[in-house]
Write a protein that holds these residues in place. Structure first.
Motif, PDB file in Angstrom:
ATOM      1  N   TYR A   1       0.829  -1.210   0.000  1.00 17.07           N
ATOM      2  CA  TYR A   1       0.000   0.000   0.000  1.00 17.07           C
ATOM      3  C   TYR A   1       0.857   1.251   0.000  1.00 17.07           C
ATOM      4  O   TYR A   1       0.512   2.259  -0.589  1.00 17.07           O
ATOM      5  CB  TYR A   1      -0.903   0.026   1.238  1.00 17.07           C
ATOM      6  CG  TYR A   1      -2.014  -1.013   1.206  1.00 17.07           C
ATOM      7  CD1 TYR A   1      -2.881  -1.088   0.109  1.00 17.07           C
ATOM      8  CD2 TYR A   1      -2.203  -1.896   2.253  1.00 17.07           C
ATOM      9  CE1 TYR A   1      -3.909  -2.024   0.076  1.00 17.07           C
ATOM     10  CE2 TYR A   1      -3.227  -2.834   2.227  1.00 17.07           C
ATOM     11  CZ  TYR A   1      -4.067  -2.894   1.136  1.00 17.07           C
ATOM     12  OH  TYR A   1      -5.060  -3.819   1.099  1.00 17.07           O
ATOM     13  N   ASP A   2       1.984   1.176   0.713  1.00 19.11           N
ATOM     14  CA  ASP A   2       2.692   2.405   1.052  1.00 19.11           C
ATOM     15  C   ASP A   2       4.188   2.359   0.728  1.00 19.11           C
ATOM     16  O   ASP A   2       4.935   3.213   1.167  1.00 19.11           O
ATOM     17  CB  ASP A   2       2.513   2.694   2.545  1.00 19.11           C
ATOM     18  CG  ASP A   2       2.926   1.496   3.396  1.00 19.11           C
ATOM     19  OD1 ASP A   2       3.246   0.431   2.812  1.00 19.11           O
ATOM     20  OD2 ASP A   2       2.935   1.611   4.624  1.00 19.11           O
ATOM     21  N   ASN A   3       4.639   1.355  -0.022  1.00 15.84           N
ATOM     22  CA  ASN A   3       6.046   1.273  -0.425  1.00 15.84           C
ATOM     23  C   ASN A   3       7.017   1.315   0.746  1.00 15.84           C
ATOM     24  O   ASN A   3       8.116   1.849   0.622  1.00 15.84           O
ATOM     25  CB  ASN A   3       6.395   2.404  -1.412  1.00 15.84           C
ATOM     26  CG  ASN A   3       5.882   2.094  -2.813  1.00 15.84           C
ATOM     27  OD1 ASN A   3       5.500   0.959  -3.100  1.00 15.84           O
ATOM     28  ND2 ASN A   3       5.871   3.091  -3.684  1.00 15.84           N
ATOM     29  N   ASP A   4       6.600   0.755   1.890  1.00 10.16           N
ATOM     30  CA  ASP A   4       7.551   0.708   3.003  1.00 10.16           C
ATOM     31  C   ASP A   4       8.340  -0.594   2.976  1.00 10.16           C
ATOM     32  O   ASP A   4       9.153  -0.849   3.864  1.00 10.16           O
ATOM     33  CB  ASP A   4       6.840   0.879   4.354  1.00 10.16           C
ATOM     34  CG  ASP A   4       5.918  -0.295   4.670  1.00 10.16           C
ATOM     35  OD1 ASP A   4       5.713  -1.164   3.795  1.00 10.16           O
ATOM     36  OD2 ASP A   4       5.390  -0.340   5.795  1.00 10.16           O
ATOM     37  N   GLY A   5       8.087  -1.434   1.981  1.00 12.90           N
ATOM     38  CA  GLY A   5       8.842  -2.662   1.847  1.00 12.90           C
ATOM     39  C   GLY A   5       8.263  -3.833   2.603  1.00 12.90           C
ATOM     40  O   GLY A   5       8.766  -4.940   2.484  1.00 12.90           O
ATOM     41  N   ARG A   6       7.216  -3.591   3.365  1.00 11.76           N
ATOM     42  CA  ARG A   6       6.580  -4.691   4.094  1.00 11.76           C
ATOM     43  C   ARG A   6       5.312  -5.097   3.365  1.00 11.76           C
ATOM     44  O   ARG A   6       4.434  -4.261   3.140  1.00 11.76           O
ATOM     45  CB  ARG A   6       6.244  -4.250   5.526  1.00 11.76           C
ATOM     46  CG  ARG A   6       7.467  -4.051   6.395  1.00 11.76           C
ATOM     47  CD  ARG A   6       7.063  -3.904   7.855  1.00 11.76           C
ATOM     48  NE  ARG A   6       6.438  -2.612   8.108  1.00 11.76           N
ATOM     49  CZ  ARG A   6       7.010  -1.650   8.831  1.00 11.76           C
ATOM     50  NH1 ARG A   6       8.186  -1.836   9.357  1.00 11.76           N
ATOM     51  NH2 ARG A   6       6.379  -0.525   9.036  1.00 11.76           N
ATOM     52  N   PRO A   7       5.196  -6.342   2.974  1.00 12.52           N
ATOM     53  CA  PRO A   7       4.008  -6.772   2.231  1.00 12.52           C
ATOM     54  C   PRO A   7       2.732  -6.592   3.040  1.00 12.52           C
ATOM     55  O   PRO A   7       2.672  -7.007   4.199  1.00 12.52           O
ATOM     56  CB  PRO A   7       4.272  -8.255   1.948  1.00 12.52           C
ATOM     57  CG  PRO A   7       5.746  -8.427   2.103  1.00 12.52           C
ATOM     58  CD  PRO A   7       6.165  -7.426   3.136  1.00 12.52           C
ATOM     59  N   ASP A   8       1.749  -5.936   2.451  1.00 11.35           N
ATOM     60  CA  ASP A   8       0.439  -5.749   3.062  1.00 11.35           C
ATOM     61  C   ASP A   8      -0.529  -6.749   2.425  1.00 11.35           C
ATOM     62  O   ASP A   8      -0.135  -7.517   1.553  1.00 11.35           O
ATOM     63  CB  ASP A   8      -0.026  -4.306   2.846  1.00 11.35           C
ATOM     64  CG  ASP A   8       1.033  -3.305   3.324  1.00 11.35           C
ATOM     65  OD1 ASP A   8       1.510  -3.472   4.450  1.00 11.35           O
ATOM     66  OD2 ASP A   8       1.372  -2.384   2.552  1.00 11.35           O
ATOM     67  N   LEU A   9      -1.790  -6.696   2.852  1.00  6.81           N
ATOM     68  CA  LEU A   9      -2.765  -7.682   2.374  1.00  6.81           C
ATOM     69  C   LEU A   9      -4.052  -7.019   1.913  1.00  6.81           C
ATOM     70  O   LEU A   9      -4.513  -6.044   2.519  1.00  6.81           O
ATOM     71  CB  LEU A   9      -3.126  -8.648   3.510  1.00  6.81           C
ATOM     72  CG  LEU A   9      -2.232  -9.868   3.728  1.00  6.81           C
ATOM     73  CD1 LEU A   9      -2.551 -10.506   5.066  1.00  6.81           C
ATOM     74  CD2 LEU A   9      -2.431 -10.875   2.591  1.00  6.81           C
ATOM     75  N   PHE A  10      -4.641  -7.605   0.863  1.00  4.85           N
ATOM     76  CA  PHE A  10      -6.011  -7.245   0.492  1.00  4.85           C
ATOM     77  C   PHE A  10      -6.811  -8.539   0.329  1.00  4.85           C
ATOM     78  O   PHE A  10      -6.345  -9.489  -0.297  1.00  4.85           O
ATOM     79  CB  PHE A  10      -6.066  -6.457  -0.809  1.00  4.85           C
ATOM     80  CG  PHE A  10      -7.482  -6.165  -1.230  1.00  4.85           C
ATOM     81  CD1 PHE A  10      -8.212  -5.179  -0.585  1.00  4.85           C
ATOM     82  CD2 PHE A  10      -8.101  -6.911  -2.223  1.00  4.85           C
ATOM     83  CE1 PHE A  10      -9.535  -4.938  -0.926  1.00  4.85           C
ATOM     84  CE2 PHE A  10      -9.428  -6.666  -2.577  1.00  4.85           C
ATOM     85  CZ  PHE A  10     -10.140  -5.676  -1.927  1.00  4.85           C
ATOM     86  N   VAL A  11      -8.016  -8.565   0.904  1.00  4.54           N
ATOM     87  CA  VAL A  11      -8.853  -9.768   0.852  1.00  4.54           C
ATOM     88  C   VAL A  11     -10.254  -9.421   0.365  1.00  4.54           C
ATOM     89  O   VAL A  11     -10.997  -8.708   1.054  1.00  4.54           O
ATOM     90  CB  VAL A  11      -8.969 -10.421   2.249  1.00  4.54           C
ATOM     91  CG1 VAL A  11      -9.687 -11.762   2.137  1.00  4.54           C
ATOM     92  CG2 VAL A  11      -7.607 -10.601   2.887  1.00  4.54           C
TER      93      VAL A  11
END
Lengths: 580, 565
Positions: free
Chosen positions: A557-567
């Motif tokens: 979502y925010d290019n912080d390098g941590r994978p986020d999730l969408f469901v």
């Protein structure tokens, strides 16, 4: 999907016990449809023994007043009517309040808020809620509860509850989720809230929504408004059901660079009777519908497809589900396609490609699902079905010839449990691709690739994930270099409540009961421990409540390098009243 | 409803009840009601903290604007506008079925986009593992796999997206599928790069000018518009079941019907209109028909106007017919007729809902159903639809659709078996039997089998007299067929003629001692008679044939004993 047995409850003409919305008073559902009434005739709604469902209804009713007060404030009288005189409440948050601020600008203060602290007695309870309400300082607030369980007896009832809050003003959006446990005491006028123990409260705030819907700008009007915008139910009224315009709406999409200009193009699968669409992006970014010219405007029912290079010439060819077949089509350049071969394959859902034999061309794995909703098969037994359609490992032999090597490669074990999705990943970083398969009615599979032969190690590595699996994705969630696993499952609060009652499957062994119960838990996040095993961190990570989840995916979502999730969630929303 | 059997053999629960439960669910979701409906999508943001065991996500569904309450299915993340942040394509069951959600993050160079080209590996490098080493204190590594097919029914594109936060890129390295690690060195932030296997150097790719989707006007969320009426042309016209109607003179009549190998047509196209004198759109439709009467005559289209009003409102019905001048033969739809029309529309539209009035059915001269109109239809539409009738089957199927396209599977000449199955799932055994009858080939099966087929169909439909007539003919032609006698016994039993029933069933059992149906029906008669030894004897035999039938009979006997001890 939904734990079967809880339908005992769900087909009953009771008020919906799942959810209480503020401002929406509980009301009995309208009479059941004629068909359901006829077929359910003579069956008492609560005769299955789930007598606690009426307690859950009472709990929901009481929470409704709490929700209304949180949403609107004002007169606390109705709220006080459902509180025990000595009601106790723990703080909503302490110094460790987790406030997630998105975007620049506003920064809500963490820590404490006046009036939100602990207390005993009705006044303290009301004050605590008022404090919370002031924090949100929003003009419009929606408060939503889910009752996740009913434990104990009528003398002392406890119910874990999940709260979701959505609010907005011109200046900012605020959201919150909370988990708490309510204790209830009986009184002559019904259950009274005796104690509210907050386990977690997370607040999010953002000056504006990060995402906006731009579909109508991106897609040509005749394609979007004319074809893709109307829902499945609209098309069911206009297209002969025989052609396969099914009610469930399982039709996917592929993104690929069909004409090799660097811009990604779109291929959309459609129900029987509606043509699949290939939309090519022009240099200016606008779409051109080339489905007919390209020869891929398939009218047979199409659930999934892949745009991948099958002949090694560098451009994406097409493999698509067309009714009871897979059709393999060659890209002859510029996105013009010609059917090269067809493979008879019943009820295929997701497709996923990889070079399984490392010969330099791509092979295709096809999940198969016999729909109990269309009378194709009834999963037996529900929680560990073995009577589905075989999934297929189709190996590319060149010139668009594909051969079923499922058994030969060791992928035949446990591969008929009604599969929706699969995804390849070299989870043990040994240089060959492994495969995870999500099954609707049984344990999932993790097929480890040992030098070209596969072995199902799901159980050994702790990723059987008993549950109704609908989607799979991999990403390195914790940044340790090992790919972690997210599985989308059915979550049902009614299922959780029912399957934990004593009357549920009395003939089952404790192990079997546990499997039924696990079946309704929700999505799962498994951290990969250096390829040696997986750790289920769903609860801690807060990503289990997926509702009726389908293809959950990792993204940024925010290019912080941590994978986020969408469901994506939800099964079937009908225009009529009533919900199971 | 019942709980799931614990194993695949149906032990530990009733497999039949479990199966029936699924059938109920199937009907429920087609009936316009919800099942886990209005559920919001979920969005979760990774808050980190994993290194010290406190890793966590926050639910950001609402504040990210992604919590639509649709029936979501597939999602594909992709940087669609190539501005350095990931957007989302979302597919759903209900409207709008497709959404592009654009990420409005402010423009920044905190990303890296990589596209792989395999040489020894497959050309798209599917299966490749890409690691981006950051020039931060920990030299942290980000990993992506080039994948084709993940999530659910979804495939994302060739560009791999990396969020970099504030860090610079120290190194990009690729493990090519089936090959070796290859380093591409340090690459610049905020750019698109192409990586070719074996080249050791990345080539920059220049993003073309694309429309700015973020600044565009906001698009209001579309709603599924309520339909006032709908037209459903059948893709494969199918024989219309027999319809029983009552004339205004009170005379019972029937027309149409599925017959072995075909349909009973009237030789003319027919428009059946269901209407009520109390419904304004019906009266309007009849008025429209009145104005088109002469055209109907010219093209030979016959109109049948079936009122659903109570028969004692005949005066009002006549008044509307006279006033509107609607052409055609008036009458009342019987209950069986309504049931058949409802069922046809339910199956074709896959929604088990009662038909609204007005509703109309266009039937071709051969007795096949061509088009169903729910709600009002203008006669012009019907006249245009006559053009569908002469089309051969492949063209006919395409002409039934709203958009052009191509089928890969050929159209079948008929789909009676499908209709039979659909009727059975709907619980309409009588109509299922009629469609089963249609699949018999008169020349192959012979006259006796045809009469048996008719007999069974009419029995299922409750037309007992007719059923008996057919079964008698069947038994005369082929007296050695046990099935004929068993079915005849059942018909007699339903008619309350126990003596004849018993006689026929015993004949059937003599010819086929293993007929569970015969033993069960005989047992049922004996239960009614209170003949305990007789029932016991049938039960013994049934146990060897079908435990399910034996259990049913035992239950009947128990119920009787409970009532009159």
């Amino acid at each position: 999907m939904l734990l079967y047995s809880l339908l005992l409850v769900s087909l009953s003409p009771l008020p919906s016990q799942d959810e209480v919305r503020d401002r929406v008073p509980l009301r009995p559902e309208e009479d059941l449809s004629r068909a359901v009434q006829e077929s359910a005739g003579g069956l008492s709604p609560l005769s299955g023994g789930w007598t606690r469902e009426d307690l859950a209804a009472e709990v929901s009713h009481a929470l409704h007043f709490m929700g209304a007060f949180l949403a609107e404030g004002g007169d606390s009288g109705p709220l006080r009517d459902v509180l025990a005189p000595g009601v106790a409440i723990t703080p909503w948050f302490s110094d460790e309040l987790q406030v997630v601020v998105l975007g620049a600008g506003s920064s809500p203060e963490g820590g404490t808020a006046p009036g939100s602290g602990p207390g005993v007695g009705m006044d303290a309870f009301v004050l605590s809620l008022e404090g919370l309400r002031r924090r949100w300082s929003a003009q419009e607030v929606d408060v939503h509860f889910k009752v996740l369980g009913v434990e104990g007896g009528a003398e002392r009832l406890t119910t874990p509850v999940r709260m979701e809050v959505r609010g907005g003003s011109e200046a900012s959006l605020v959201g919150a989720t909370a988990s708490f446990v309510c204790s209830w005491a009986p009184s002559d006028r019904g259950l009274r809230l005796d104690r509210l123990q907050v386990d977690e409260y997370v607040e999010t705030a953002s000056p504006r929504a990060l995402f906006v819907d731009r579909t109508a700008l991106a897609l040509p009007g005749d394609i979007f408004a004319g074809q893709l915008e109307p829902g499945i139910d609209t098309w069911r009224e206009q297209i002969d059901a025989y052609l396969g315009v099914g009610v469930l709406g399982h039709h996917g999409l592929c993104i690929a660079d069909v004409n090799q200009d660097g811009l990604e193009d779109l291929y959309l699968c459609q129900p029987g009777g509606l043509p699949n669409r290939l939309l090519l992006r022009e240099p200016g970014g606008t779409f051109r519908d080339i489905s007919a010219r390209a020869g891929v405007d398939i009218l047979d029912p199409s659930s999934g497809a892949l745009l991948v290079d099958l002949d090694g010439d560098g451009d994406p060819d097409l493999v698509a589900v067309a009714g009871d077949e897979l059709v393999f089509m060659e890209n002859r350049g510029e996105g013009l396609y010609r059917a090269r071969s067809r493979f008879s394959a019943l009820s295929v859902t997701s497709l996923t490609a990889v070079d399984v034999d490392m010969d330099g061309d791509l092979d295709v794995y096809a999940c198969a699902y016999l729909s109990p909703y269309d009378g194709q098969a009834v999963p037996l037994p529900y929680h560990e079905a073995e009577n589905g359609q075989r999934n297929l490992m189709l190996v590319n032999e060149g010139k668009f010839t594909f051969v079923d090597r499922t058994e030969a490669l060791g992928l035949g074990a446990g591969n008929s449990a009604f599969s929706f999705a699969a995804a390849w990943e070299d989870y043990d970083i040994d240089g060959d691709p492994d495969l995870y398969v999500a099954n609707d009615f049984g344990s999932n599979n993790l097929y480890r690739n040992d030098g070209g032969q596969f072995k199902d190690v799901a159980k050994a590595l702790g990723v059987e994930d008993v549950g109704a699996g609908m989607g799979v994705d991999w990403a390195d969630v914790d940044g340790d270099g090992w790919m972690d696993l997210y599985v989308s499952n059915m979550f049902s609060s009614a299922g959780r409540r029912v399957s934990f009652q004593e009357g549920f499957q009395p003939g089952a062994s404790p192990v079997e009961r546990a499997r039924f119960q696990r079946h309704a838990r929700g999505n799962s996040l498994f951290l990969n421990r250096a390829g040696q095993g997986f750790e289920d961190v769903t609860e801690q990570a807060g990503v289990g409540v997926g509702r009726w989840a389908w293809g959950g995916v990792f993204l940024e979502y925010d290019n912080d390098g941590r994978p986020d999730l969408f469901v994506p969630n939800g099964f079937v929303t009908g225009p009529g009243p009533g919900d199971l | 409803m019942s709980q799931s059997p614990l194993d695949g053999d149906g032990e530990g629960g009733s497999a039949a009840a479990y199966g029936a439960g699924w059938q109920n669910l199937s009907r429920w979701i087609r009936s316009g009601r919800s099942w886990s409906g209005h559920e919001r999508h979920g969005a979760f943001q990774n808050l980190g903290g994993w290194a010290d065991g406190r890793g966590k996500f926050a639910d950001v569904s609402f504040v990210h604007g992604l919590d639509m309450d649709q029936d979501g299915r597939s999602a594909v993340p992709v940087d669609w506008d190539m501005d350095g942040d990931q957007d989302l394509w979302i597919l759903s069951r209900n409207a709008p079925r497709v959404r592009l959600m654009v990420n409005q993050s402010p423009a920044a160079d905190n990303f890296l986009a990589l596209r792989l080209h395999g040489v020894r590996a497959n050309r798209e490098a599917i299966g490749a593992r890409v690691e981006v080493v950051l020039a931060d204190a920990n030299r942290s590594v980000q990993v992506r796999t080039r994948r084709a097919g993940s999530g659910y029914l979804a495939q994302s594109g060739p560009w791999l997206h990396f969020g970099l936060g504030g860090a610079k890129v120290a190194e990009v390295r690729v493990l090519w599928p089936g090959g070796e690690w290859e380093s591409f060195g340090a690459l610049g932030r905020g750019q698109f790069w192409q990586l070719r296997e074996g080249s050791g150097a990345a080539r920059p790719w220049t993003r073309p000018s694309l429309p700015n989707l973020e600044d565009a006007r906001s698009v209001p969320p579309p709603q599924e518009a309520p339909q006032s009426g709908s037209r459903l042309p059948l893709a494969i016209p199918t024989p219309m079941p027999r319809l029983q109607v009552v004339g205004l003179d009170g005379e019972l009549g029937e027309f149409l019907g599925v017959t072995p190998g075909g349909a009973k047509g009237t030789g003319r196209p027919v428009l059946i209109t269901l209407w009520s004198h109390t419904c304004a759109p019906c009266v309007q439709e009849l008025t429209d028909l009145g104005a088109s009467g002469s055209v109907f005559d010219q093209v030979g289209l016959k109109s049948v106007l079936l009122s659903v009003d109570p028969t004692d409102e005949i005066d009002s019905v006549r008044k509307v017919l006279e006033r509107t001048g609607a052409p055609g033969q008036p009458g009342w739809a019987t209950h069986a007729c309504m049931e058949a029309l409802d069922a046809m529309a339910s199956v074709a539209g896959s929604r088990p809902e009662p038909l609204p009035v007005p509703s109309s059915f266009l039937i071709d001269p051969g007795g096949r159903l061509q088009v169903i109109y729910r709600g009002r239809v203008h006669p012009k539409t019907v006249l245009q639809d006559l053009a569908l009738i002469p089309l051969e089957s492949q063209l006919r199927r395409l002409a039934a659709l709203p958009f052009q396209g191509r089928f890969l599977a050929p159209a079948p000449e008929d789909n009676l078996a499908w209709w039979e199955g659909a009727m059975r799932r709907l619980g309409k055994e009588g109509l299922a039997a009629e469609f089963a009858l249609g699949q018999l080939d008169a020349e192959v099966v012979g006259e006796a089998q045809l009469h048996l087929g008719f007999g069974v169909a009419r029995l299922q439909q409750g037309q007992l007299g007719e059923a008996l007539e057919h079964l008698r003919k069947a038994s005369a032609l082929n007296p050695q067929d046990p099935l004929v006698w068993v079915e005849m016994g059942i018909v007699h039993a339903r008619m309350g003629q126990d003596v004849e029933a018993e006689e026929a069933l015993l004949s059937g059992i003599r010819m086929d001692p293993g007929s569970g149906r015969a033993h069960f029906e005989l047992g049922r008669i004996l239960v009614g008679r209170g003949d305990e030894p007789g029932v016991e004897s049938q039960l013994r035999r049934l146990r060897a044939i079908s435990s399910e039938l034996a259990d049913s009979l035992a239950l009947l006997w128990k119920q009787r004993s409970d009532r009159s001890p």
